[in-house]
Design a protein around this motif. Structure first.
Motif, PDB file in Angstrom:
ATOM      1  N   GLU A  84       0.936  -1.393   0.143  1.00  0.00           N
ATOM      2  CA  GLU A  84      -0.131   0.289  -0.158  1.00  0.00           C
ATOM      3  C   GLU A  84       0.645   1.146   0.096  1.00  0.00           C
ATOM      4  O   GLU A  84       0.541   2.218  -0.786  1.00  0.00           O
ATOM      5  CB  GLU A  84      -1.395  -0.134   1.299  1.00  0.00           C
ATOM      6  N   GLU A  85       1.526   1.678   1.160  1.00  0.00           N
ATOM      7  CA  GLU A  85       2.994   2.344   0.981  1.00  0.00           C
ATOM      8  C   GLU A  85       3.806   3.165  -0.477  1.00  0.00           C
ATOM      9  O   GLU A  85       3.802   3.668  -0.718  1.00  0.00           O
ATOM     10  CB  GLU A  85       3.745   2.361   1.978  1.00  0.00           C
ATOM     11  N   SER A  86       4.221   1.378  -0.718  1.00  0.00           N
ATOM     12  CA  SER A  86       4.664   1.640  -2.241  1.00  0.00           C
ATOM     13  C   SER A  86       3.526   1.882  -3.455  1.00  0.00           C
ATOM     14  O   SER A  86       4.082   3.201  -3.883  1.00  0.00           O
ATOM     15  CB  SER A  86       4.585   0.014  -2.941  1.00  0.00           C
ATOM     16  N   MET A  87       2.478   1.780  -3.309  1.00  0.00           N
ATOM     17  CA  MET A  87       1.312   2.166  -4.221  1.00  0.00           C
ATOM     18  C   MET A  87       1.455   3.513  -4.057  1.00  0.00           C
ATOM     19  O   MET A  87       0.925   4.789  -5.186  1.00  0.00           O
ATOM     20  CB  MET A  87      -0.027   1.627  -4.434  1.00  0.00           C
ATOM     21  N   ILE A  88       1.326   4.044  -2.428  1.00  0.00           N
ATOM     22  CA  ILE A  88       0.824   5.603  -2.495  1.00  0.00           C
ATOM     23  C   ILE A  88       2.617   6.113  -3.253  1.00  0.00           C
ATOM     24  O   ILE A  88       3.022   7.075  -4.195  1.00  0.00           O
ATOM     25  CB  ILE A  88       0.693   5.986  -1.188  1.00  0.00           C
ATOM     26  N   VAL A  98       4.753   9.880  -7.383  1.00  0.00           N
ATOM     27  CA  VAL A  98       6.508   9.579  -8.507  1.00  0.00           C
ATOM     28  C   VAL A  98       6.214   9.517  -9.157  1.00  0.00           C
ATOM     29  O   VAL A  98       6.773  10.353 -10.136  1.00  0.00           O
ATOM     30  CB  VAL A  98       7.388   8.705  -7.796  1.00  0.00           C
ATOM     31  N   ASN A  99       5.549   8.383 -10.522  1.00  0.00           N
ATOM     32  CA  ASN A  99       4.867   8.218 -11.235  1.00  0.00           C
ATOM     33  C   ASN A  99       4.381   9.993 -12.459  1.00  0.00           C
ATOM     34  O   ASN A  99       4.564   9.871 -13.420  1.00  0.00           O
ATOM     35  CB  ASN A  99       4.349   7.251 -11.843  1.00  0.00           C
ATOM     36  N   THR A 100       3.351   9.930 -10.906  1.00  0.00           N
ATOM     37  CA  THR A 100       3.143  11.198 -11.734  1.00  0.00           C
ATOM     38  C   THR A 100       3.941  12.472 -11.729  1.00  0.00           C
ATOM     39  O   THR A 100       3.550  13.319 -13.101  1.00  0.00           O
ATOM     40  CB  THR A 100       1.864  11.684 -11.042  1.00  0.00           C
ATOM     41  N   LEU A 101       4.716  13.636 -11.397  1.00  0.00           N
ATOM     42  CA  LEU A 101       5.171  13.984 -11.241  1.00  0.00           C
ATOM     43  C   LEU A 101       6.685  13.981 -11.968  1.00  0.00           C
ATOM     44  O   LEU A 101       7.065  14.674 -12.812  1.00  0.00           O
ATOM     45  CB  LEU A 101       5.885  14.677  -9.247  1.00  0.00           C
ATOM     46  N   THR A 102       6.956  12.367 -12.647  1.00  0.00           N
ATOM     47  CA  THR A 102       7.999  12.168 -13.300  1.00  0.00           C
ATOM     48  C   THR A 102       8.003  12.955 -14.656  1.00  0.00           C
ATOM     49  O   THR A 102       8.170  12.260 -15.718  1.00  0.00           O
ATOM     50  CB  THR A 102       9.238  10.841 -12.586  1.00  0.00           C
ATOM     51  N   GLU A 103       6.368  12.716 -14.727  1.00  0.00           N
ATOM     52  CA  GLU A 103       5.760  12.176 -16.342  1.00  0.00           C
ATOM     53  C   GLU A 103       6.353  14.463 -17.004  1.00  0.00           C
ATOM     54  O   GLU A 103       6.123  14.393 -17.933  1.00  0.00           O
ATOM     55  CB  GLU A 103       4.583  12.809 -16.154  1.00  0.00           C
TER      56      GLU A 103
END
Length: 75
Positions: A18-22, A27-32
């Motif tokens: 759960e923590e990893s998904m959060i 990270v995935n959103t911002l590094t786009e």
């Protein structure tokens, strides 16, 4: 840097998955964005904090690494 309130830690569900998904969804959103290659988490302006269970801490910068057919995250 992304500075989040203490409630980010206090209200997060426990467990590594759960923590990893959060973390990785942020990270995935911002590094786009072209200018962002990694994300350093601050909690109320403080570094080196962690989730309640201590499995993921925010000491390092989280970076998205893209391979040919998969995405892997490093911290």
């Amino acid at each position: 840097y992304i500075d989040l309130s203490k409630e980010f830690i206090d209200n997060a569900p426990s467990g590594i998955e759960e923590e990893s998904m959060i973390v990785y969804s942020i990270v995935n959103t911002l590094t786009e964005l072209n200018e962002i290659f990694g994300v350093k988490f601050l909690i109320n302006g403080e570094e080196n904090l962690q989730f309640k269970d201590g499995k993921i801490n925010f000491k390092e910068v989280f970076v998205k690494i893209v391979y040919k057919n998969r995405i892997e995250f490093k911290k």
